[in-house]
Scaffold this motif. Sequence first.
Motif, PDB file in Angstrom:
ATOM      1  N   LYS A 172      55.242  52.446  32.606  1.00  0.00           N
ATOM      2  CA  LYS A 172      56.334  52.312  33.482  1.00  0.00           C
ATOM      3  C   LYS A 172      56.077  54.009  34.250  1.00  0.00           C
ATOM      4  N   THR A 173      55.385  54.414  34.159  1.00  0.00           N
ATOM      5  CA  THR A 173      55.756  55.929  34.609  1.00  0.00           C
ATOM      6  C   THR A 173      54.797  56.381  35.867  1.00  0.00           C
ATOM      7  N   ALA A 174      55.434  57.236  36.599  1.00  0.00           N
ATOM      8  CA  ALA A 174      54.980  57.321  37.988  1.00  0.00           C
ATOM      9  C   ALA A 174      54.000  58.072  37.506  1.00  0.00           C
ATOM     10  N   LEU A 175      53.536  59.192  36.537  1.00  0.00           N
ATOM     11  CA  LEU A 175      52.316  59.357  36.092  1.00  0.00           C
ATOM     12  C   LEU A 175      51.111  58.181  36.116  1.00  0.00           C
ATOM     13  N   LEU A 176      51.535  56.547  35.885  1.00  0.00           N
ATOM     14  CA  LEU A 176      50.293  55.907  35.879  1.00  0.00           C
ATOM     15  C   LEU A 176      50.490  54.993  37.361  1.00  0.00           C
ATOM     16  N   GLY A 177      51.442  55.115  38.130  1.00  0.00           N
ATOM     17  CA  GLY A 177      51.361  54.967  39.735  1.00  0.00           C
ATOM     18  C   GLY A 177      50.444  55.744  40.411  1.00  0.00           C
ATOM     19  N   MET A 178      50.835  56.685  39.870  1.00  0.00           N
ATOM     20  CA  MET A 178      49.348  57.558  40.850  1.00  0.00           C
ATOM     21  C   MET A 178      47.934  57.541  40.440  1.00  0.00           C
ATOM     22  N   ASP A 218      55.212  59.425  47.932  1.00  0.00           N
ATOM     23  CA  ASP A 218      54.661  58.982  46.689  1.00  0.00           C
ATOM     24  C   ASP A 218      54.048  57.429  47.055  1.00  0.00           C
ATOM     25  N   THR A 219      55.359  56.740  47.256  1.00  0.00           N
ATOM     26  CA  THR A 219      55.446  55.539  46.977  1.00  0.00           C
ATOM     27  C   THR A 219      54.769  54.836  48.884  1.00  0.00           C
ATOM     28  N   LEU A 220      55.510  55.561  48.997  1.00  0.00           N
ATOM     29  CA  LEU A 220      55.315  55.629  51.139  1.00  0.00           C
ATOM     30  C   LEU A 220      53.340  55.560  50.890  1.00  0.00           C
ATOM     31  N   ASP A 221      52.948  56.287  50.040  1.00  0.00           N
ATOM     32  CA  ASP A 221      51.304  56.595  50.801  1.00  0.00           C
ATOM     33  C   ASP A 221      50.379  55.946  50.394  1.00  0.00           C
ATOM     34  N   VAL A 222      51.451  54.874  48.671  1.00  0.00           N
ATOM     35  CA  VAL A 222      50.676  54.367  48.482  1.00  0.00           C
ATOM     36  C   VAL A 222      50.447  52.923  48.830  1.00  0.00           C
ATOM     37  N   SER A 223      51.766  52.600  49.690  1.00  0.00           N
ATOM     38  CA  SER A 223      51.495  51.577  50.522  1.00  0.00           C
ATOM     39  C   SER A 223      51.007  51.738  52.238  1.00  0.00           C
ATOM     40  N   THR A 224      50.605  52.357  52.179  1.00  0.00           N
ATOM     41  CA  THR A 224      49.555  53.211  53.478  1.00  0.00           C
ATOM     42  C   THR A 224      48.116  52.584  53.032  1.00  0.00           C
ATOM     43  N   ASN A 225      47.994  53.082  51.383  1.00  0.00           N
ATOM     44  CA  ASN A 225      46.671  52.904  51.287  1.00  0.00           C
ATOM     45  C   ASN A 225      46.602  50.711  50.941  1.00  0.00           C
ATOM     46  N   LEU A 226      48.094  50.239  50.306  1.00  0.00           N
ATOM     47  CA  LEU A 226      47.659  49.039  50.158  1.00  0.00           C
ATOM     48  C   LEU A 226      47.866  47.817  52.048  1.00  0.00           C
ATOM     49  N   ALA A 227      48.313  48.484  52.468  1.00  0.00           N
ATOM     50  CA  ALA A 227      47.931  48.285  54.091  1.00  0.00           C
ATOM     51  C   ALA A 227      46.814  48.183  54.770  1.00  0.00           C
ATOM     52  N   GLY A 228      45.842  49.223  54.368  1.00  0.00           N
ATOM     53  CA  GLY A 228      44.088  49.433  54.599  1.00  0.00           C
ATOM     54  C   GLY A 228      43.907  48.103  53.697  1.00  0.00           C
ATOM     55  N   ILE A 259      37.065  46.167  47.074  1.00  0.00           N
ATOM     56  CA  ILE A 259      38.487  46.240  47.878  1.00  0.00           C
ATOM     57  C   ILE A 259      39.541  45.423  47.239  1.00  0.00           C
ATOM     58  N   GLU A 260      38.826  43.822  47.408  1.00  0.00           N
ATOM     59  CA  GLU A 260      40.296  42.698  46.332  1.00  0.00           C
ATOM     60  C   GLU A 260      40.590  43.917  45.015  1.00  0.00           C
ATOM     61  N   GLN A 261      39.812  44.625  44.153  1.00  0.00           N
ATOM     62  CA  GLN A 261      40.174  45.452  43.532  1.00  0.00           C
ATOM     63  C   GLN A 261      41.290  45.893  44.033  1.00  0.00           C
ATOM     64  N   ALA A 262      40.549  47.075  44.847  1.00  0.00           N
ATOM     65  CA  ALA A 262      41.629  48.128  45.330  1.00  0.00           C
ATOM     66  C   ALA A 262      42.660  47.522  45.643  1.00  0.00           C
ATOM     67  N   ALA A 263      42.660  47.089  46.534  1.00  0.00           N
ATOM     68  CA  ALA A 263      44.180  45.977  46.710  1.00  0.00           C
ATOM     69  C   ALA A 263      44.913  45.238  45.529  1.00  0.00           C
ATOM     70  N   ASP A 264      44.426  45.099  44.350  1.00  0.00           N
ATOM     71  CA  ASP A 264      45.241  45.144  43.455  1.00  0.00           C
ATOM     72  C   ASP A 264      46.012  46.206  42.531  1.00  0.00           C
ATOM     73  N   LEU A 265      45.551  46.964  42.526  1.00  0.00           N
ATOM     74  CA  LEU A 265      45.488  48.515  41.860  1.00  0.00           C
ATOM     75  C   LEU A 265      46.650  48.969  42.908  1.00  0.00           C
ATOM     76  N   PHE A 266      46.843  49.155  43.839  1.00  0.00           N
ATOM     77  CA  PHE A 266      47.671  49.254  45.328  1.00  0.00           C
ATOM     78  C   PHE A 266      48.751  49.156  44.585  1.00  0.00           C
ATOM     79  N   GLN A 267      48.910  48.150  44.501  1.00  0.00           N
ATOM     80  CA  GLN A 267      49.903  46.828  45.073  1.00  0.00           C
ATOM     81  C   GLN A 267      50.678  47.103  42.963  1.00  0.00           C
ATOM     82  N   GLU A 268      49.591  47.739  42.081  1.00  0.00           N
ATOM     83  CA  GLU A 268      50.649  48.113  41.117  1.00  0.00           C
ATOM     84  C   GLU A 268      51.051  48.998  41.270  1.00  0.00           C
ATOM     85  N   ALA A 269      50.258  49.669  41.806  1.00  0.00           N
ATOM     86  CA  ALA A 269      50.473  51.147  41.619  1.00  0.00           C
ATOM     87  C   ALA A 269      52.431  50.907  42.312  1.00  0.00           C
ATOM     88  N   LYS A 270      52.155  50.365  43.744  1.00  0.00           N
ATOM     89  CA  LYS A 270      53.417  50.043  44.060  1.00  0.00           C
ATOM     90  C   LYS A 270      54.291  50.074  43.720  1.00  0.00           C
TER      91      LYS A 270
END
Length: 573
Positions: free
Chosen positions: A441-447, A486-496, A462-473
Amino acid sequence: SRDSKNKIWKNGKWDSKDSENKIRKNGKRDSQDWENKIQKNGRPNGRDRGQGRSVDVRSDNANLGPYLVKLAKSFAAGENPAKALEYGKRAVSFYEMYMDTDGNTCLDLVVSLHILAALHCRLGQYEEGVPLLERSVQLPDVAKGGEEHALAKFAGYMQLGDTLNRMGKQASALESYHTALALQKNMLGDLDPRVGETCHYIAEAHLQAMEFQEAENLCQHALATHQECSELGCLEEAADRQLLALVFSASGDHDKALENLVHASASLQANGLQVEVAAVHSSIGDEQLALGRNAEAVLSYQQSLTGFKVLKGEDHTSVAAVYVSLADLYLRSNKPCEAKSYCESALRIYGKQGAGHAPEDVADGLTDIAAILEQLNEKEYALRLLKDALGIQASIPGQQASLSGIEAQMGILYNMMDKFAPALDAFNSAAKKLKEGGMRKTALLGMLLNQMGVACIEVGDIEQAADLFQEAKTILEETCGPQHLDTLDVSTNLAGSYDALGRVEDAIKLLEEVVEIKEEKLGTVHPDVHDDRERLQQLLKDVGRTYIHKTRKLEELLLKNADGYNDDNLTPF
């Protein structure tokens, strides 16, 4: 047999004339004499083989335990850890036998367990040391034994924390440290100077784990304790302020970091510690550079450089570290040639063979230089340096966080070089180390997970990417907050990734939230807001809907601007 025994043991002491010849032959114990009498299958032997009668071990061998402990320490100091380990095990076995009949020997057993665990760790056998320490903290009875038992328990928990930290299990290590701190506070009170020292020590561990708020709280307590119990400007206070400056710097509060460093420099100067003063000048330069005060930073670095050259020599790693700082400064000043020159000067020092450089200093220096070379577009060169740094750090125990950071940096470089398969390998290895170290539960792992998701997009998973973006978010929402950039940027990637998977409605909902928050924080004309708004408009157009910009009353906007924004890493637009 009786004569032999009497020659070795007289009045509870070793006979210096005869025993040395009997016990040691060419630096080793005589396995056919005293060793056979005191040990059998790893435990003290309670029978005298020569006479065939029972021997009262407690009365005849009362000093044997301390002697075995002394031998273990002696061989450890003499660079013979294997022999030291043997005597450490014998000491534990001896005191275990005493524990069968005499509960008062509990502390002797605890000390021998601490020593044996330390010997295992010295040999790199951390898994062997942990159970010994876990047992040692269960033996003391604070309620009955008082301060001595509390001190033994405290020492055991601190040593257990150190051992777990070297294994990369930072979360468990911190838990052990805090248990020790609670024991010490109960025994000594909150404002005892020894409590302050422990708080400082644990604050360093929290800083290493990137838990800045906890590190700040502990460091502030240590500072308050030393100010209460010591003279103004004491060395303990200077050390606390230096650590506090590191915490503030890592948190982005460079003004507070600079303030504490100036106070620390004055204290160190008053005590005549010129080497430490040179180190603080370098740190002051770092904070001035972060604040955009480049001209002041150059002066601070030059002061530090002059001090280190005079006090430690021109080929010391401290000099190289200042060269790296100057390289960073000139890079930010858009002077790449000067930056490259200082990097080369630092590399000449780090590359000197047989100079006695500390391995961690060299590894840290190579990592910092690689970051500068990356910005100079020398990616292959930077990657080679990172591989060298990784090899050095891998040989040092307890460097899991540093190793994961280097691997993450390598992964980013591979991504930039379009080498996505090795990038994913590097990211996976880094993430695994962080998770195994309790840094889930650290920002380093999220990024890091966000970067892994980007690499997965590039290879078409793409499916693996979505799972990783969700976990990071999820991680960044907990550690940085749901409205952090940083959270919003990850949310943008998840939306993509949702859009690519055909989950258009999910993508639209997520982007609408992102655009609304970013417009409030950054303003409607900010480039990031413009890009996200265009993506949202395109998605809405694809489903036959129109983007409706949410307008706000002038009074609301004026009130919002008057309040300002205090969110992390943001300033009023």
